[in-house]
Design a protein around this motif. Structure first.
Motif, PDB file in Angstrom:
ATOM      1  N   ILE A  41      -3.062  11.958  -0.522  1.00 44.62           N
ATOM      2  CA  ILE A  41      -3.333  11.304   0.759  1.00 44.62           C
ATOM      3  C   ILE A  41      -1.984  11.123   1.433  1.00 44.62           C
ATOM      4  N   GLU A  42      -1.831  11.714   2.602  1.00 48.87           N
ATOM      5  CA  GLU A  42      -0.537  11.734   3.283  1.00 48.87           C
ATOM      6  C   GLU A  42      -0.587  10.970   4.603  1.00 48.87           C
ATOM      7  N   LEU A  43       0.554  10.417   4.972  1.00 50.55           N
ATOM      8  CA  LEU A  43       0.697   9.754   6.263  1.00 50.55           C
ATOM      9  C   LEU A  43       0.780  10.818   7.342  1.00 50.55           C
ATOM     10  N   SER A  44      -0.184  10.802   8.263  1.00 44.32           N
ATOM     11  CA  SER A  44      -0.183  11.759   9.374  1.00 44.32           C
ATOM     12  C   SER A  44       0.515  11.189  10.597  1.00 44.32           C
ATOM     13  N   GLU A  45       0.301   9.886  10.819  1.00 40.89           N
ATOM     14  CA  GLU A  45       0.869   9.257  12.011  1.00 40.89           C
ATOM     15  C   GLU A  45       0.851   7.748  11.818  1.00 40.89           C
ATOM     16  N   GLN A  46       1.812   7.081  12.430  1.00 43.51           N
ATOM     17  CA  GLN A  46       1.792   5.626  12.478  1.00 43.51           C
ATOM     18  C   GLN A  46       2.338   5.195  13.823  1.00 43.51           C
ATOM     19  N   GLY A  47       1.926   4.029  14.254  1.00 44.23           N
ATOM     20  CA  GLY A  47       2.391   3.540  15.542  1.00 44.23           C
ATOM     21  C   GLY A  47       1.693   2.255  15.913  1.00 44.23           C
ATOM     22  N   GLN A  48       1.640   2.010  17.216  1.00 43.55           N
ATOM     23  CA  GLN A  48       1.003   0.807  17.715  1.00 43.55           C
ATOM     24  C   GLN A  48       0.176   1.162  18.945  1.00 43.55           C
ATOM     25  N   VAL A  49      -1.000   0.551  19.045  1.00 46.62           N
ATOM     26  CA  VAL A  49      -1.894   0.757  20.179  1.00 46.62           C
ATOM     27  C   VAL A  49      -2.369  -0.602  20.691  1.00 46.62           C
ATOM     28  N   SER A  50      -2.876  -0.603  21.916  1.00 45.47           N
ATOM     29  CA  SER A  50      -3.349  -1.855  22.509  1.00 45.47           C
ATOM     30  C   SER A  50      -4.790  -2.168  22.146  1.00 45.47           C
ATOM     31  N   GLY A  51      -5.518  -1.198  21.610  1.00 40.39           N
ATOM     32  CA  GLY A  51      -6.907  -1.451  21.247  1.00 40.39           C
ATOM     33  C   GLY A  51      -7.638  -0.188  20.858  1.00 40.39           C
TER      34      GLY A  51
END
Length: 127
Positions: A41-51
């Motif tokens: 299981i690999e990290l594809s993306e990380q970040g922050q969103v408003s909703g």
């Protein structure tokens, strides 16, 4: 740690989850994918969103993923398995649920979702 599915969570994905869990920053998310070649299981993306609407734009139609979202007070684990995804990819994401649950401490039980509208609703419920 092994699982009956044979999947392992990569150290990068595990570290990103630990950081998300302890930061307690509403809107943080991780997208994790199943790699059949390495049973990881690999990290594809990380970040922050408003909703939920913004996060919906981050997931690709036809590509199953684990979505981990921090609503500030609670963390959600969503198994994103769109109806138009190839059967092999759906099987991989389903087979990897046990590994994620066993290897990412404190992760809640997953909610299985197949449409963008369901994803928006699930994310907005966690906020």
């Amino acid at each position: 740690m092994g699982t009956t599915s044979g999947f392992k969570v990569s150290s990068e994905a595990r570290d990103a989850y630990t950081q998300l869990k302890f930061n307690k920053k509403s809107g943080d998310y991780l997208l994790l994918s199943a790699n059949w070649g390495t049973n990881t299981i690999e990290l594809s993306e990380q970040g922050q969103v408003s909703g939920g609407v913004e996060l919906k734009g981050k997931v690709a139609e036809g590509k199953p993923l684990h979505v981990i979202y921090d609503g500030g007070q609670r963390i959600a684990h969503i198994v994103w398995s769109p109806d138009d995804a190839p059967a092999r990819d759906k099987m991989g994401i389903s087979a990897s649920v046990e590994a994620i649950q066993n290897q990412l401490e404190g992760l809640p039980a997953p909610k299985h979702i197949s449409s963008g509208d369901e994803l928006v609703t699930a994310i907005n419920e966690v906020k």
